[in-house]
Design an enzyme around this catalytic site. Structure first.
Site, PDB file in Angstrom:
ATOM      1  N   CYS A  55     -11.719  22.045  96.162  1.00  0.00           N
ATOM      2  CA  CYS A  55     -10.473  21.860  96.831  1.00  0.00           C
ATOM      3  C   CYS A  55     -10.358  22.670  98.122  1.00  0.00           C
ATOM      4  O   CYS A  55     -10.925  23.706  98.491  1.00  0.00           O
ATOM      5  CB  CYS A  55      -9.680  22.969  96.056  1.00  0.00           C
ATOM      6  SG  CYS A  55      -7.972  23.201  96.629  1.00  0.00           S
TER       7      CYS A  55
ATOM      8  N   TYR B 242      -8.066  34.680 114.714  1.00  0.00           N
ATOM      9  CA  TYR B 242      -8.547  35.349 113.504  1.00  0.00           C
ATOM     10  C   TYR B 242      -7.574  36.618 113.430  1.00  0.00           C
ATOM     11  O   TYR B 242      -7.006  36.799 112.193  1.00  0.00           O
ATOM     12  CB  TYR B 242      -9.866  35.809 113.389  1.00  0.00           C
ATOM     13  CG  TYR B 242     -10.585  36.370 112.155  1.00  0.00           C
ATOM     14  CD1 TYR B 242     -10.815  35.705 111.066  1.00  0.00           C
ATOM     15  CD2 TYR B 242     -10.341  37.786 112.187  1.00  0.00           C
ATOM     16  CE1 TYR B 242     -11.201  36.332 109.973  1.00  0.00           C
ATOM     17  CE2 TYR B 242     -11.132  38.396 110.831  1.00  0.00           C
ATOM     18  CZ  TYR B 242     -11.192  37.559 109.646  1.00  0.00           C
ATOM     19  OH  TYR B 242     -11.694  38.045 108.681  1.00  0.00           O
TER      20      TYR B 242
HETATM   21  N1  LIG Z   1     -16.868  39.332 105.487  1.00  0.00           N
HETATM   22  C1  LIG Z   1     -16.047  40.210 106.214  1.00  0.00           C
HETATM   23  O1  LIG Z   1     -16.802  40.930 107.041  1.00  0.00           O
HETATM   24  C2  LIG Z   1     -14.511  40.265 106.145  1.00  0.00           C
HETATM   25  C3  LIG Z   1     -13.844  41.163 106.446  1.00  0.00           C
HETATM   26  C4  LIG Z   1     -12.310  41.292 106.165  1.00  0.00           C
HETATM   27  C5  LIG Z   1     -11.904  40.249 105.637  1.00  0.00           C
HETATM   28  N2  LIG Z   1     -12.657  39.122 105.033  1.00  0.00           N
HETATM   29  C6  LIG Z   1     -11.884  37.945 104.606  1.00  0.00           C
HETATM   30  O2  LIG Z   1     -12.421  37.905 103.358  1.00  0.00           O
HETATM   31  C7  LIG Z   1     -12.271  36.610 102.954  1.00  0.00           C
HETATM   32  C8  LIG Z   1     -13.451  36.002 102.011  1.00  0.00           C
HETATM   33  O3  LIG Z   1     -14.478  36.120 103.227  1.00  0.00           O
HETATM   34  P1  LIG Z   1     -16.148  36.187 103.106  1.00  0.00           P
HETATM   35  O4  LIG Z   1     -16.575  37.373 103.742  1.00  0.00           O
HETATM   36  O5  LIG Z   1     -16.356  36.182 101.634  1.00  0.00           O
HETATM   37  O6  LIG Z   1     -16.553  34.663 103.712  1.00  0.00           O
HETATM   38  P2  LIG Z   1     -17.540  33.841 103.094  1.00  0.00           P
HETATM   39  O7  LIG Z   1     -17.866  32.659 104.122  1.00  0.00           O
HETATM   40  O8  LIG Z   1     -18.704  34.213 102.670  1.00  0.00           O
HETATM   41  O9  LIG Z   1     -16.832  33.157 101.943  1.00  0.00           O
HETATM   42  C9  LIG Z   1     -15.674  32.488 102.198  1.00  0.00           C
HETATM   43  C10 LIG Z   1     -15.646  31.180 100.867  1.00  0.00           C
HETATM   44  O10 LIG Z   1     -14.284  30.547 101.366  1.00  0.00           O
HETATM   45  C11 LIG Z   1     -14.460  29.078 101.343  1.00  0.00           C
HETATM   46  N3  LIG Z   1     -13.659  28.427 102.245  1.00  0.00           N
HETATM   47  C12 LIG Z   1     -13.507  28.366 103.275  1.00  0.00           C
HETATM   48  N4  LIG Z   1     -12.660  27.601 103.757  1.00  0.00           N
HETATM   49  C13 LIG Z   1     -12.009  27.024 102.826  1.00  0.00           C
HETATM   50  C14 LIG Z   1     -11.022  26.269 102.732  1.00  0.00           C
HETATM   51  N5  LIG Z   1     -10.351  25.348 103.563  1.00  0.00           N
HETATM   52  N6  LIG Z   1     -10.736  25.507 101.465  1.00  0.00           N
HETATM   53  C15 LIG Z   1     -11.522  26.169 100.157  1.00  0.00           C
HETATM   54  N7  LIG Z   1     -12.562  27.210 100.406  1.00  0.00           N
HETATM   55  C16 LIG Z   1     -12.618  27.531 101.585  1.00  0.00           C
HETATM   56  C17 LIG Z   1     -16.004  28.954 101.788  1.00  0.00           C
HETATM   57  O11 LIG Z   1     -16.449  27.777 101.214  1.00  0.00           O
HETATM   58  C18 LIG Z   1     -16.673  30.202 101.226  1.00  0.00           C
HETATM   59  O12 LIG Z   1     -17.145  30.194  99.964  1.00  0.00           O
HETATM   60  C19 LIG Z   1     -11.626  35.869 104.125  1.00  0.00           C
HETATM   61  O13 LIG Z   1     -10.167  35.538 104.205  1.00  0.00           O
HETATM   62  C20 LIG Z   1     -12.102  36.737 105.106  1.00  0.00           C
HETATM   63  O14 LIG Z   1     -11.599  36.414 106.652  1.00  0.00           O
HETATM   64  C21 LIG Z   1     -13.929  39.153 105.530  1.00  0.00           C
END
Ligand SMILES: NC(=O)c1ccc[n+]([C@@H]2O[C@H](COP(=O)([O-])OP(=O)(O)OC[C@H]3O[C@@H](n4cnc5c(N)ncnc54)[C@H](O)[C@@H]3O)[C@@H](O)[C@H]2O)c1
Length: 266
Positions: free
Chosen positions: A63, A151
């Site tokens: 999705c 962001y």
């Molecule tokens: N990694 C960091 O440093 C960090 C820090 C603070 C917040 N975050 C937030 O945590 C959340 C998860 O990030 P992460 O680090 O695990 O990133 P990641 O890129 O490792 O994982 C993100 C997941 O979301 C999925 N995704 C992206 N766009 C999508 C869409 N339109 N529809 C469905 N699935 C989608 C991707 O396929 C992936 O599996 C995000 O909201 C990110 O902004 C991450």
């Protein structure tokens, strides 16, 4: 909330923080709808969970959360498959300053939509069991991020929306608690995007600055964010809270001054 046998929907569950959250929820005895646009990684993660847990306890739904129809359909599938919905983790997010409109779409609009759809299934006035929604923001939702302005704006939006809708949920007695998690840098694939022009656009030249910031603050392990999620879910007193998770202070809450209300003495 006792988590055993509860049903959770986690977006962005194929990898990174979402995957760690799904793992922690499964370890607590939940059933989990794994929602992600990456079908290959999503199936791999379902296979991985099937090796550890009863195969009936997870379902993978491909999705794109930014597509309203697909997101509504994902919720419907999880609800119909497991027969209830108790927990929503709006976690899917991207870093894209180049195509910045899509960043607002995925990081903010889809989180808002996921919250509203979740409420439709869970709020008691609709016959739901109540529950909890956790929206994933970032420390960048609380401070400026000069090399990732959009962001940063999207993550500030998540906090403002979540605190506000938590208040509405309380006043309207929805029976649904709604909170935010704000991690610092977490060791997941999203961090690789800071090296790509297609993601960073005009801010690519600041790549080294971002790398230096990550080195300075350190990288958190994804399971620590999942630990924060479980704390929020298990503590029924929490609503409208902003949980910060950092290397320096671990899991803690952002403190806001109380807002004056019309009933306060002048
Ligand atoms: N990694 C960091 O440093 C960090 C820090 C603070 C917040 N975050 C937030 O945590 C959340 C998860 O990030 P992460 O680090 O695990 O990133 P990641 O890129 O490792 O994982 C993100 C997941 O979301 C999925 N995704 C992206 N766009 C999508 C869409 N339109 N529809 C469905 N699935 C989608 C991707 O396929 C992936 O599996 C995000 O909201 C990110 O902004 C991450």
């Amino acid at each position: 909330m006792h988590l055993k046998d509860k049903v959770a929907l986690v977006t962005g569950a194929a990898q990174g923080i979402g995957n760690a959250c799904a793992q922690a929820l499964l370890e607590k005895g939940c059933k989990v709808g794994l929602v992600d646009q990456n079908a290959e990684a999503g199936k791999e993660s379902k296979d991985n969970f099937d090796k550890q847990f009863d195969t009936q306890r997870t379902i993978f739904i491909p999705c794109d959360v930014s597509d309203e129809g697909q997101l509504k359909d994902a919720f419907k599938k999880v609800f119909e498959h497991f027969g209830r919905l108790d927990i929503v983790v709006n976690n899917a997010g991207i870093n894209n300053e180049n195509n910045w409109e899509i960043t607002v779409q995925v990081n903010l609009i889809s989180v808002i939509r996921g919250t509203y759809i979740g409420l439709e299934y869970m709020k008691t006035e609709n016959g739901g069991n109540g529950g909890a929604i956790v929206n994933v923001s970032s420390i960048a939702g609380l401070v400026p991020a000069p090399y990732q302005p959009v962001y940063c704006a999207s993550k500030h939006g998540v906090i403002g929306f979540t605190r506000s809708i938590a208040g509405a949920s309380k006043e309207k007695n929805y029976g649904v608690r709604i909170n935010t998690i704000c991690p610092g840098y977490v060791n997941t694939p999203i961090l690789q995007t800071i090296e790509k022009e297609e993601n960073m656009g005009q801010y690519l030249e600041f790549k080294e600055n971002l790398q230096a910031l990550m080195k300075f603050y350190g990288l958190l392990p994804p399971p620590l964010i999942a630990e924060g999620l479980i704390k929020i879910l298990e503590d029924d007193t929490l609503n409208g809270e902003v949980m910060k998770i950092t290397k320096g202070q671990g899991i803690h809450f952002h403190e806001y001054s109380p807002l004056p209300t019309p009933s306060d003495k002048q």
